[in-house]
Write a protein that holds these residues in place. Structure first.
Motif, PDB file in Angstrom:
ATOM      1  N   VAL A 123       0.841  -1.201   0.000  1.00  0.00           N
ATOM      2  CA  VAL A 123       0.000   0.000   0.000  1.00  0.00           C
ATOM      3  C   VAL A 123       0.874   1.249   0.000  1.00  0.00           C
ATOM      4  O   VAL A 123       0.647   2.198  -0.762  1.00  0.00           O
ATOM      5  N   ARG A 124       1.895   1.254   0.846  1.00  0.00           N
ATOM      6  CA  ARG A 124       2.784   2.411   0.919  1.00  0.00           C
ATOM      7  C   ARG A 124       3.524   2.639  -0.397  1.00  0.00           C
ATOM      8  O   ARG A 124       3.676   3.782  -0.846  1.00  0.00           O
ATOM      9  N   VAL A 125       3.967   1.561  -1.015  1.00  0.00           N
ATOM     10  CA  VAL A 125       4.681   1.695  -2.286  1.00  0.00           C
ATOM     11  C   VAL A 125       3.767   2.275  -3.355  1.00  0.00           C
ATOM     12  O   VAL A 125       4.144   3.205  -4.086  1.00  0.00           O
ATOM     13  N   HIS A 126       2.547   1.749  -3.458  1.00  0.00           N
ATOM     14  CA  HIS A 126       1.600   2.260  -4.457  1.00  0.00           C
ATOM     15  C   HIS A 126       1.259   3.727  -4.196  1.00  0.00           C
ATOM     16  O   HIS A 126       1.156   4.525  -5.144  1.00  0.00           O
ATOM     17  N   ALA A 127       1.048   4.078  -2.932  1.00  0.00           N
ATOM     18  CA  ALA A 127       0.713   5.463  -2.602  1.00  0.00           C
ATOM     19  C   ALA A 127       1.876   6.391  -2.924  1.00  0.00           C
ATOM     20  O   ALA A 127       1.679   7.493  -3.459  1.00  0.00           O
TER      21      ALA A 127
END
Length: 202
Positions: free
Chosen positions: A146-150
Motif C-alpha cells: 500500500v505504501r509503495v503504491h501510494a
C-alpha cells in the motif's frame, strides 16, 4: 531566481518589450508552481491513494479468509492460484496439486490448486485465501505494498503536474514569440520602404 532577476532587469530597461516582461513573469510563475504546488499535488494524491488502498485492504480482510490446504496428490488440471503474485514465492516453479481445504462455513472443499511448494508430496500443507463461499482469491494487499503504491502515485502526480506546467509555459512562450514576430513585421512594414533613403528621417 533567474526568473525573478529577469523581471527586475526588464522593468527599467529602455529596450524592454511587453512580451519580454510577460515572458519573465511566466517563467517566475512556472518556477513557483514547480517548487510549491507540485509537491503539494503529489502529497495530496499520495495521501488520498493511501487512504483508498487502506480502505480496500480493510474490506479485503473482512471478505477474505486464510485457511490451510492439504495436498492430496498431483493434479493434471490447472486450478486457481493459491499464491499472492506479489510474494517472492510466486516467481518460483509452480506445481498443480489436488488439495483439500476448509471453507469459512466449515465445509470441506477439494480441487486443483497452483502452489509454490518445493515438494508436492501428499500431506504437505500451505496457506490459501478464500472468499466467504470457499473459493480461491488472492491474499489481501500488504501494508508495505500500500505504501509503495501510494508513494508512486504521489510521485507520478507531482511529475504529471510539473509536466503540465512546463507544457503550459512553452505554449505561452510560443504565443509570445509569435506576437513578437508579428510586431516586428508590422514595424518593418511601416519603415521598410523608406529604409536608407535620404531625407526619409532614418
Amino acid at each position: 531566481m533567474r526568473a525573478a532577476a529577469g523581471i527586475f532587469r526588464w522593468r527599467h530597461n529602455p529596450l524592454r518589450r511587453a512580451t519580454d516582461l510577460a515572458e519573465a513573469w511566466v517563467a517566475l510563475v512556472a518556477a513557483l508552481l514547480l517548487v510549491t504546488a507540485a509537491p503539494v499535488v503529489g502529497w495530496i494524491t499520495g495521501t488520498l491513494t493511501d487512504e483508498s488502498l487502506r480502505q480496500s485492504v480493510r474490506i479485503q480482510r473482512q471478505q477474505r479468509h486464510a485457511t490451510t490446504a492439504t495436498v492430496l496428490g498431483p493434479a493434471t488440471v490447472a486450478g486457481p492460484a493459491a499464491l499472492d503474485p506479489e510474494s517472492a514465492a510466486a516467481s518460483e516453479q509452480r506445481r498443480v496439486v489436488a488439495a483439500e481445504w476448509t471453507a469459512p462455513d466449515g465445509t470441506r472443499r477439494t480441487g486443483s490448486l497452483t502452489t509454490g511448494l518445493r515438494s508436492s508430496r501428499t500431506g504437505a500443507t500451505f496457506t490459501v485465501w478464500t472468499d466467504g463461499f470457499g473459493r480461491m482469491v488472492p491474499r489481501p494487499m500488504e501494508p508495505g505494498t500500500v505504501r509503495v503504491h501510494a508513494t508512486l502515485a504521489g510521485i507520478g502526480a507531482a511529475l504529471a503536474f510539473g509536466l503540465l506546467v512546463e507544457c503550459a509555459r512553452r505554449i505561452v512562450l510560443w504565443r509570445l514569440v509569435r506576437r513578437r514576430f508579428a510586431d516586428l513585421d508590422r514595424a518593418w512594414a511601416a519603415v521598410g520602404p523608406d529604409w536608407g533613403r535620404a531625407g526619409a528621417g532614418s
